[in-house]
Design an enzyme around this catalytic site. Structure first.
Site, mmCIF file in Angstrom:
data_model
loop_
_atom_site.group_PDB
_atom_site.id
_atom_site.type_symbol
_atom_site.label_atom_id
_atom_site.label_comp_id
_atom_site.label_asym_id
_atom_site.label_seq_id
_atom_site.Cartn_x
_atom_site.Cartn_y
_atom_site.Cartn_z
ATOM 1 N N GLU A 138 0.792 -1.226 0.000
ATOM 2 C CA GLU A 138 0.000 0.000 0.000
ATOM 3 C C GLU A 138 0.827 1.281 0.000
ATOM 4 O O GLU A 138 0.500 2.237 -0.695
ATOM 5 C CB GLU A 138 -0.942 0.006 1.222
ATOM 6 C CG GLU A 138 -2.068 -1.006 1.167
ATOM 7 C CD GLU A 138 -3.203 -0.585 0.250
ATOM 8 O OE1 GLU A 138 -3.111 0.497 -0.349
ATOM 9 O OE2 GLU A 138 -4.174 -1.348 0.125
ATOM 10 N N SER A 158 -33.312 -26.596 50.210
ATOM 11 C CA SER A 158 -32.527 -27.011 51.378
ATOM 12 C C SER A 158 -31.037 -26.749 51.216
ATOM 13 O O SER A 158 -30.232 -27.197 52.039
ATOM 14 C CB SER A 158 -32.746 -28.513 51.630
ATOM 15 O OG SER A 158 -34.076 -28.775 52.006
#
Length: 443
Positions: free
Chosen positions: A61, A322
Protein backbone atom coordinates in the site's frame (compact mmCIF):
# COMPACT_ATOMS: atom_id res chain seq x y z
CA UNK A 1 -8.34 31.77 15.15
CA UNK A 2 -6.51 29.75 12.48
CA UNK A 3 -4.88 27.67 15.20
CA UNK A 4 -8.24 26.98 16.89
CA UNK A 5 -9.84 25.97 13.58
CA UNK A 6 -6.86 23.77 12.70
CA UNK A 7 -6.91 22.10 16.11
CA UNK A 8 -10.63 21.29 15.93
CA UNK A 9 -11.03 20.10 12.33
CA UNK A 10 -10.14 16.53 13.29
CA UNK A 11 -12.95 14.53 14.95
CA UNK A 12 -12.17 13.04 18.36
CA UNK A 13 -12.29 10.10 18.42
CA UNK A 14 -11.51 9.69 14.76
CA UNK A 15 -13.66 6.56 14.41
CA UNK A 16 -17.05 6.36 16.09
CA UNK A 17 -18.13 3.05 14.60
CA UNK A 18 -19.84 0.47 16.83
CA UNK A 19 -17.92 -2.71 17.59
CA UNK A 20 -18.89 -6.34 17.90
CA UNK A 21 -19.01 -8.03 21.30
CA UNK A 22 -16.57 -10.93 21.36
CA UNK A 23 -16.24 -13.63 24.02
CA UNK A 24 -12.84 -15.33 24.41
CA UNK A 25 -11.82 -18.40 26.41
CA UNK A 26 -8.72 -18.58 28.60
CA UNK A 27 -6.54 -19.36 25.56
CA UNK A 28 -7.84 -16.44 23.52
CA UNK A 29 -10.05 -18.55 21.24
CA UNK A 30 -13.40 -17.04 20.21
CA UNK A 31 -16.38 -18.71 21.92
CA UNK A 32 -19.04 -16.44 20.51
CA UNK A 33 -19.71 -13.05 19.00
CA UNK A 34 -22.53 -10.56 18.46
CA UNK A 35 -21.98 -8.29 15.47
CA UNK A 36 -21.93 -4.51 15.83
CA UNK A 37 -25.16 -2.53 15.75
CA UNK A 38 -24.60 -1.69 12.07
CA UNK A 39 -24.35 -5.38 11.19
CA UNK A 40 -20.58 -5.31 10.65
CA UNK A 41 -18.16 -7.82 12.10
CA UNK A 42 -15.85 -5.16 13.50
CA UNK A 43 -13.70 -5.77 16.58
CA UNK A 44 -12.11 -3.27 18.94
CA UNK A 45 -9.01 -1.60 17.52
CA UNK A 46 -6.03 -3.94 17.63
CA UNK A 47 -3.10 -2.70 19.69
CA UNK A 48 -0.18 -4.77 18.39
CA UNK A 49 -0.11 -5.81 14.76
CA UNK A 50 1.80 -8.94 13.67
CA UNK A 51 5.07 -8.04 11.85
CA UNK A 52 4.23 -10.13 8.77
CA UNK A 53 1.01 -8.23 8.19
CA UNK A 54 2.67 -4.83 8.83
CA UNK A 55 5.43 -5.53 6.29
CA UNK A 56 2.93 -6.86 3.73
CA UNK A 57 0.69 -3.80 4.04
CA UNK A 58 3.55 -1.32 3.80
CA UNK A 59 5.04 -3.01 0.75
CA UNK A 60 1.68 -3.26 -1.00
CA UNK A 61 0.00 0.00 0.00
CA UNK A 62 2.56 2.60 1.04
CA UNK A 63 6.26 1.77 1.14
CA UNK A 64 7.09 5.37 2.15
CA UNK A 65 4.59 5.41 5.03
CA UNK A 66 7.26 5.85 7.70
CA UNK A 67 8.99 8.64 5.78
CA UNK A 68 6.24 11.04 4.69
CA UNK A 69 4.13 13.28 6.93
CA UNK A 70 0.82 11.87 5.80
CA UNK A 71 0.80 12.97 2.16
CA UNK A 72 3.10 11.69 -0.60
CA UNK A 73 3.17 14.74 -2.87
CA UNK A 74 5.07 12.94 -5.61
CA UNK A 75 2.43 10.17 -5.71
CA UNK A 76 -0.35 12.78 -5.80
CA UNK A 77 1.23 14.57 -8.76
CA UNK A 78 1.74 11.29 -10.60
CA UNK A 79 -1.90 10.33 -10.00
CA UNK A 80 -3.04 13.75 -11.23
CA UNK A 81 -1.13 13.33 -14.51
CA UNK A 82 -2.47 9.79 -15.00
CA UNK A 83 -6.05 10.91 -14.41
CA UNK A 84 -5.73 13.82 -16.84
CA UNK A 85 -4.28 11.55 -19.51
CA UNK A 86 -7.01 8.92 -18.99
CA UNK A 87 -9.84 11.43 -18.78
CA UNK A 88 -11.20 9.84 -15.61
CA UNK A 89 -9.99 8.74 -12.18
CA UNK A 90 -7.58 5.82 -12.52
CA UNK A 91 -5.37 6.54 -9.50
CA UNK A 92 -5.84 8.35 -6.21
CA UNK A 93 -2.29 8.67 -4.97
CA UNK A 94 -3.53 8.10 -1.43
CA UNK A 95 -1.19 7.14 1.36
CA UNK A 96 -2.15 4.81 4.20
CA UNK A 97 -2.76 7.87 6.34
CA UNK A 98 -5.11 9.33 3.76
CA UNK A 99 -6.94 6.00 3.53
CA UNK A 100 -7.47 6.10 7.30
CA UNK A 101 -9.06 9.53 7.01
CA UNK A 102 -11.19 8.33 4.11
CA UNK A 103 -12.40 5.35 6.16
CA UNK A 104 -13.19 7.65 9.08
CA UNK A 105 -15.25 9.90 6.76
CA UNK A 106 -17.29 6.94 5.52
CA UNK A 107 -15.73 6.68 2.03
CA UNK A 108 -17.16 9.87 0.46
CA UNK A 109 -17.26 10.33 -3.35
CA UNK A 110 -13.87 10.71 -5.04
CA UNK A 111 -13.95 14.39 -6.02
CA UNK A 112 -11.34 17.14 -6.02
CA UNK A 113 -12.89 18.99 -3.02
CA UNK A 114 -13.01 15.72 -1.06
CA UNK A 115 -9.38 15.00 -1.92
CA UNK A 116 -8.37 18.47 -0.67
CA UNK A 117 -10.35 17.87 2.51
CA UNK A 118 -8.64 14.50 2.99
CA UNK A 119 -5.23 16.12 2.60
CA UNK A 120 -5.90 18.73 5.30
CA UNK A 121 -7.36 16.18 7.70
CA UNK A 122 -4.45 13.80 7.05
CA UNK A 123 -1.88 16.48 7.81
CA UNK A 124 -3.77 17.30 10.99
CA UNK A 125 -4.07 13.60 11.96
CA UNK A 126 -0.33 13.06 11.62
CA UNK A 127 0.17 15.69 14.32
CA UNK A 128 -2.06 13.84 16.83
CA UNK A 129 -1.27 10.18 16.20
CA UNK A 130 1.90 8.17 15.86
CA UNK A 131 2.62 6.07 12.78
CA UNK A 132 1.95 2.97 14.84
CA UNK A 133 -1.48 4.25 15.90
CA UNK A 134 -2.39 5.23 12.32
CA UNK A 135 -1.42 1.80 11.04
CA UNK A 136 -3.47 0.16 13.80
CA UNK A 137 -6.50 2.28 12.88
CA UNK A 138 -6.15 1.26 9.24
CA UNK A 139 -5.85 -2.43 10.11
CA UNK A 140 -8.86 -2.22 12.45
CA UNK A 141 -11.22 -0.42 10.05
CA UNK A 142 -10.23 -1.59 6.56
CA UNK A 143 -12.94 -3.58 4.71
CA UNK A 144 -12.20 -7.23 3.96
CA UNK A 145 -15.28 -8.22 1.99
CA UNK A 146 -18.91 -8.66 3.00
CA UNK A 147 -19.47 -7.44 6.54
CA UNK A 148 -15.93 -8.32 7.66
CA UNK A 149 -14.05 -5.25 8.89
CA UNK A 150 -10.57 -5.16 10.39
CA UNK A 151 -7.65 -7.57 10.58
CA UNK A 152 -8.89 -9.41 13.67
CA UNK A 153 -12.27 -10.22 12.15
CA UNK A 154 -10.70 -11.12 8.80
CA UNK A 155 -8.13 -13.49 10.32
CA UNK A 156 -10.88 -15.21 12.28
CA UNK A 157 -13.44 -15.37 9.46
CA UNK A 158 -11.10 -16.46 6.67
CA UNK A 159 -8.51 -18.51 8.54
CA UNK A 160 -10.04 -19.24 11.96
CA UNK A 161 -7.04 -17.91 13.85
CA UNK A 162 -5.63 -14.82 15.53
CA UNK A 163 -3.65 -12.23 13.50
CA UNK A 164 -0.36 -13.14 15.16
CA UNK A 165 -0.79 -16.72 13.90
CA UNK A 166 -0.97 -15.74 10.22
CA UNK A 167 1.48 -17.24 7.74
CA UNK A 168 3.22 -15.14 5.07
CA UNK A 169 0.65 -16.20 2.46
CA UNK A 170 -2.28 -15.36 4.76
CA UNK A 171 -0.79 -12.01 5.77
CA UNK A 172 -0.19 -11.12 2.11
CA UNK A 173 -3.76 -12.07 1.20
CA UNK A 174 -5.20 -9.84 3.92
CA UNK A 175 -2.89 -7.02 2.82
CA UNK A 176 -4.28 -7.03 -0.75
CA UNK A 177 -7.91 -7.75 0.13
CA UNK A 178 -8.97 -4.18 1.19
CA UNK A 179 -7.72 -2.90 -2.18
CA UNK A 180 -10.85 -4.31 -3.83
CA UNK A 181 -12.99 -6.03 -1.18
CA UNK A 182 -16.11 -6.19 -3.37
CA UNK A 183 -14.29 -7.78 -6.32
CA UNK A 184 -11.99 -10.07 -4.38
CA UNK A 185 -14.01 -12.55 -2.37
CA UNK A 186 -12.61 -15.87 -1.12
CA UNK A 187 -14.30 -18.69 -2.98
CA UNK A 188 -15.05 -16.39 -5.95
CA UNK A 189 -12.65 -14.68 -8.34
CA UNK A 190 -9.91 -16.79 -6.81
CA UNK A 191 -7.71 -16.48 -9.90
CA UNK A 192 -7.51 -12.70 -9.61
CA UNK A 193 -7.14 -12.93 -5.85
CA UNK A 194 -4.25 -15.38 -6.16
CA UNK A 195 -2.54 -13.19 -8.75
CA UNK A 196 -2.59 -10.22 -6.40
CA UNK A 197 -1.42 -12.28 -3.42
CA UNK A 198 1.39 -13.95 -5.36
CA UNK A 199 2.45 -10.60 -6.81
CA UNK A 200 2.88 -9.22 -3.30
CA UNK A 201 4.75 -12.35 -2.20
CA UNK A 202 7.12 -11.89 -5.15
CA UNK A 203 7.80 -8.30 -4.04
CA UNK A 204 8.50 -9.46 -0.50
CA UNK A 205 10.90 -12.11 -1.82
CA UNK A 206 12.74 -9.68 -4.13
CA UNK A 207 13.24 -7.25 -1.27
CA UNK A 208 14.77 -9.95 0.91
CA UNK A 209 11.96 -10.10 3.45
CA UNK A 210 11.34 -13.80 2.83
CA UNK A 211 13.72 -16.69 2.23
CA UNK A 212 13.43 -18.70 -0.97
CA UNK A 213 11.94 -21.69 0.87
CA UNK A 214 9.39 -19.50 2.64
CA UNK A 215 8.49 -17.88 -0.66
CA UNK A 216 7.81 -21.14 -2.47
CA UNK A 217 5.88 -22.54 0.50
CA UNK A 218 3.74 -19.39 0.60
CA UNK A 219 2.98 -19.66 -3.13
CA UNK A 220 1.81 -23.26 -2.59
CA UNK A 221 -0.69 -22.33 0.13
CA UNK A 222 -4.29 -22.56 -1.11
CA UNK A 223 -6.71 -19.66 -0.81
CA UNK A 224 -9.65 -19.95 1.59
CA UNK A 225 -12.69 -21.34 -0.19
CA UNK A 226 -15.23 -20.14 2.34
CA UNK A 227 -15.69 -18.15 5.51
CA UNK A 228 -15.55 -19.94 8.85
CA UNK A 229 -18.66 -20.01 10.98
CA UNK A 230 -17.98 -18.52 14.41
CA UNK A 231 -19.12 -20.96 17.11
CA UNK A 232 -21.32 -20.03 20.04
CA UNK A 233 -20.39 -22.44 22.81
CA UNK A 234 -21.52 -20.28 25.74
CA UNK A 235 -24.57 -18.33 24.48
CA UNK A 236 -25.83 -17.16 27.88
CA UNK A 237 -22.39 -15.94 28.92
CA UNK A 238 -22.15 -14.11 25.60
CA UNK A 239 -25.52 -12.48 26.29
CA UNK A 240 -24.23 -11.41 29.71
CA UNK A 241 -21.10 -9.94 28.11
CA UNK A 242 -23.27 -8.12 25.57
CA UNK A 243 -25.34 -6.53 28.34
CA UNK A 244 -22.41 -5.55 30.53
CA UNK A 245 -19.55 -4.92 28.05
CA UNK A 246 -21.21 -4.26 24.73
CA UNK A 247 -18.75 -3.63 21.91
CA UNK A 248 -15.77 -5.07 23.80
CA UNK A 249 -13.52 -8.07 23.38
CA UNK A 250 -14.21 -9.97 26.61
CA UNK A 251 -11.56 -12.42 27.83
CA UNK A 252 -12.71 -15.05 30.34
CA UNK A 253 -11.29 -17.92 32.37
CA UNK A 254 -13.51 -20.40 30.51
CA UNK A 255 -11.74 -23.59 29.42
CA UNK A 256 -12.98 -24.01 25.86
CA UNK A 257 -12.54 -27.79 25.75
CA UNK A 258 -14.20 -28.27 29.14
CA UNK A 259 -17.07 -25.99 28.08
CA UNK A 260 -17.77 -28.16 25.03
CA UNK A 261 -17.73 -31.31 27.16
CA UNK A 262 -20.15 -29.78 29.66
CA UNK A 263 -22.41 -28.74 26.75
CA UNK A 264 -22.46 -32.36 25.59
CA UNK A 265 -23.30 -33.61 29.09
CA UNK A 266 -26.13 -31.10 29.42
CA UNK A 267 -27.50 -32.06 26.00
CA UNK A 268 -27.35 -35.75 26.91
CA UNK A 269 -29.16 -35.30 30.22
CA UNK A 270 -31.71 -32.91 28.76
CA UNK A 271 -32.57 -35.51 26.12
CA UNK A 272 -33.41 -37.95 28.94
CA UNK A 273 -35.11 -35.51 31.31
CA UNK A 274 -37.23 -34.01 28.55
CA UNK A 275 -39.19 -37.28 28.55
CA UNK A 276 -40.49 -36.11 31.94
CA UNK A 277 -41.04 -32.56 30.61
CA UNK A 278 -37.90 -31.20 32.25
CA UNK A 279 -36.31 -28.89 29.69
CA UNK A 280 -34.12 -26.48 31.66
CA UNK A 281 -30.70 -27.10 33.12
CA UNK A 282 -27.76 -24.94 34.20
CA UNK A 283 -24.16 -25.81 35.09
CA UNK A 284 -21.42 -23.70 36.61
CA UNK A 285 -17.93 -25.17 36.97
CA UNK A 286 -15.45 -23.21 39.09
CA UNK A 287 -11.82 -23.80 40.04
CA UNK A 288 -11.87 -23.56 43.83
CA UNK A 289 -8.25 -22.44 44.51
CA UNK A 290 -8.52 -19.46 42.17
CA UNK A 291 -12.28 -18.87 42.02
CA UNK A 292 -12.08 -18.87 38.21
CA UNK A 293 -15.18 -20.00 36.31
CA UNK A 294 -14.09 -22.71 33.84
CA UNK A 295 -17.49 -23.61 32.31
CA UNK A 296 -20.77 -21.70 32.14
CA UNK A 297 -24.00 -23.21 30.82
CA UNK A 298 -26.86 -20.82 31.52
CA UNK A 299 -29.53 -23.14 30.19
CA UNK A 300 -30.06 -26.12 27.93
CA UNK A 301 -30.61 -25.70 24.21
CA UNK A 302 -34.20 -25.29 23.00
CA UNK A 303 -35.99 -28.46 21.94
CA UNK A 304 -39.49 -29.37 20.87
CA UNK A 305 -41.95 -28.48 23.62
CA UNK A 306 -39.43 -26.55 25.72
CA UNK A 307 -39.71 -22.94 26.81
CA UNK A 308 -37.68 -20.44 28.80
CA UNK A 309 -34.36 -21.65 27.37
CA UNK A 310 -33.19 -18.08 26.80
CA UNK A 311 -33.29 -17.45 30.56
CA UNK A 312 -29.84 -17.54 32.16
CA UNK A 313 -30.55 -19.77 35.16
CA UNK A 314 -27.03 -19.25 36.53
CA UNK A 315 -27.95 -15.64 37.29
CA UNK A 316 -31.73 -16.02 37.78
CA UNK A 317 -32.96 -16.30 41.36
CA UNK A 318 -34.89 -19.39 42.42
CA UNK A 319 -36.08 -20.83 45.73
CA UNK A 320 -33.05 -21.99 47.70
CA UNK A 321 -34.77 -25.14 48.94
CA UNK A 322 -32.53 -27.01 51.38
CA UNK A 323 -29.24 -25.91 49.85
CA UNK A 324 -28.49 -23.42 52.66
CA UNK A 325 -28.52 -26.10 55.39
CA UNK A 326 -24.75 -26.80 55.14
CA UNK A 327 -24.10 -23.08 55.57
CA UNK A 328 -26.15 -22.97 58.79
CA UNK A 329 -24.44 -26.14 60.02
CA UNK A 330 -20.99 -24.61 59.33
CA UNK A 331 -21.89 -21.28 60.95
CA UNK A 332 -23.18 -22.99 64.11
CA UNK A 333 -20.09 -25.21 64.31
CA UNK A 334 -17.81 -22.22 63.90
CA UNK A 335 -19.70 -20.21 66.54
CA UNK A 336 -19.69 -23.09 69.04
CA UNK A 337 -23.47 -23.60 69.11
CA UNK A 338 -23.26 -27.28 68.18
CA UNK A 339 -20.91 -30.19 67.65
CA UNK A 340 -21.45 -32.81 64.93
CA UNK A 341 -22.91 -35.18 67.54
CA UNK A 342 -25.23 -32.66 69.19
CA UNK A 343 -28.72 -34.19 69.45
CA UNK A 344 -31.55 -32.29 67.79
CA UNK A 345 -35.28 -33.16 68.16
CA UNK A 346 -37.04 -34.37 65.04
CA UNK A 347 -40.62 -34.38 66.26
CA UNK A 348 -43.87 -32.71 65.14
CA UNK A 349 -43.30 -29.02 65.80
CA UNK A 350 -45.03 -25.69 65.41
CA UNK A 351 -43.36 -22.27 65.57
CA UNK A 352 -46.17 -19.78 65.86
CA UNK A 353 -48.15 -20.18 62.64
CA UNK A 354 -45.26 -21.98 60.94
CA UNK A 355 -45.45 -25.78 60.97
CA UNK A 356 -42.63 -27.39 58.93
CA UNK A 357 -42.46 -31.09 58.05
CA UNK A 358 -39.90 -33.47 56.59
CA UNK A 359 -40.09 -34.39 52.91
CA UNK A 360 -41.16 -37.99 53.72
CA UNK A 361 -43.67 -36.96 56.43
CA UNK A 362 -41.71 -39.10 58.91
CA UNK A 363 -40.01 -38.27 62.22
CA UNK A 364 -36.76 -39.64 63.68
CA UNK A 365 -37.28 -38.60 67.26
CA UNK A 366 -33.81 -37.35 68.16
CA UNK A 367 -30.89 -37.28 65.70
CA UNK A 368 -27.28 -36.04 65.77
CA UNK A 369 -26.76 -32.78 63.91
CA UNK A 370 -24.50 -34.43 61.31
CA UNK A 371 -27.21 -37.01 60.54
CA UNK A 372 -29.85 -34.29 60.25
CA UNK A 373 -27.60 -32.63 57.66
CA UNK A 374 -26.82 -35.87 55.79
CA UNK A 375 -30.53 -36.72 55.53
CA UNK A 376 -31.58 -33.09 54.95
CA UNK A 377 -34.19 -33.20 57.71
CA UNK A 378 -36.31 -30.05 57.83
CA UNK A 379 -37.61 -29.90 61.43
CA UNK A 380 -34.18 -30.26 63.11
CA UNK A 381 -32.79 -27.42 60.96
CA UNK A 382 -35.69 -25.11 61.72
CA UNK A 383 -34.99 -25.78 65.41
CA UNK A 384 -31.28 -25.09 64.89
CA UNK A 385 -32.08 -21.84 63.09
CA UNK A 386 -34.38 -20.81 65.94
CA UNK A 387 -31.55 -21.38 68.43
CA UNK A 388 -29.01 -19.59 66.23
CA UNK A 389 -31.39 -16.70 65.27
CA UNK A 390 -32.56 -16.18 61.72
CA UNK A 391 -31.40 -12.55 61.87
CA UNK A 392 -27.85 -13.67 62.63
CA UNK A 393 -27.92 -16.30 59.86
CA UNK A 394 -29.31 -13.68 57.48
CA UNK A 395 -26.26 -11.48 58.14
CA UNK A 396 -23.94 -14.48 57.72
CA UNK A 397 -25.44 -15.27 54.32
CA UNK A 398 -24.92 -11.69 53.22
CA UNK A 399 -21.26 -11.91 54.20
CA UNK A 400 -20.93 -15.26 52.42
CA UNK A 401 -21.99 -13.64 49.14
CA UNK A 402 -25.73 -14.30 48.85
CA UNK A 403 -26.74 -11.08 47.09
CA UNK A 404 -30.41 -11.86 46.42
CA UNK A 405 -31.62 -11.28 50.01
CA UNK A 406 -33.26 -7.97 49.18
CA UNK A 407 -35.74 -7.86 52.09
CA UNK A 408 -35.14 -7.67 55.83
CA UNK A 409 -34.62 -10.79 57.94
CA UNK A 410 -38.11 -10.66 59.49
CA UNK A 411 -39.67 -11.09 56.06
CA UNK A 412 -38.07 -14.54 55.71
CA UNK A 413 -38.16 -15.66 59.35
CA UNK A 414 -37.52 -19.37 60.03
CA UNK A 415 -38.49 -20.29 56.46
CA UNK A 416 -35.09 -18.90 55.44
CA UNK A 417 -33.60 -22.37 55.89
CA UNK A 418 -36.28 -24.22 53.87
CA UNK A 419 -36.45 -22.21 50.65
CA UNK A 420 -38.23 -19.14 51.95
CA UNK A 421 -35.55 -17.01 50.27
CA UNK A 422 -34.46 -16.93 46.64
CA UNK A 423 -30.89 -17.21 45.47
CA UNK A 424 -28.96 -17.85 42.27
CA UNK A 425 -26.69 -20.66 41.15
CA UNK A 426 -23.89 -18.07 40.88
CA UNK A 427 -24.21 -17.09 44.55
CA UNK A 428 -24.56 -20.69 45.71
CA UNK A 429 -21.36 -21.67 43.88
CA UNK A 430 -19.67 -18.66 45.42
CA UNK A 431 -20.81 -19.76 48.90
CA UNK A 432 -19.78 -23.41 48.52
CA UNK A 433 -16.55 -22.46 46.76
CA UNK A 434 -15.69 -20.25 49.70
CA UNK A 435 -16.32 -23.05 52.18
CA UNK A 436 -14.24 -25.43 50.06
CA UNK A 437 -11.39 -22.93 49.93
CA UNK A 438 -11.45 -22.59 53.72
CA UNK A 439 -11.32 -26.36 54.10
CA UNK A 440 -8.45 -26.70 51.63
CA UNK A 441 -6.52 -24.00 53.45
CA UNK A 442 -7.20 -25.69 56.80
CA UNK A 443 -5.79 -28.97 55.54
Amino acid sequence: MIFIIWYNILPVPLFQDPYATVLLDREGQVMGMKVADDGQMRFEEVQDLPPRYVISVLVFEDRYFLAHQGVNWWALCRALVQNIQAGHVVSGGSTLSMQVVRLALGNPPRTVPEKIREIFLTLRMEQSYSKKQILEMYASHAPFGGNVVGIRAAALKYFNRRPEQLSWAEAALLAVLPNAPALLYPGKNNTLLKQKRDGLLAKLYREGVMSEDSYHLALAEPLPEKKFDIPTVAPHLLAKAYRERKGKVCPTYIDGRLQKKINEIVERHTALLSQNYIYNMAVLVAHVPTGEVRAYVGNSAPRKGSRGNDVDIVQAVRSSGSILKPALYACMLQSGFILPGTLVPDIPSRFGSYSPSNFNRDFKGVVPARQALAQSLNIPFVRLLKDYSYARFYDDLKQLGIRSLNRDADHYGLSLILGGAETSLWDICNLYGGMSAVLNHYR
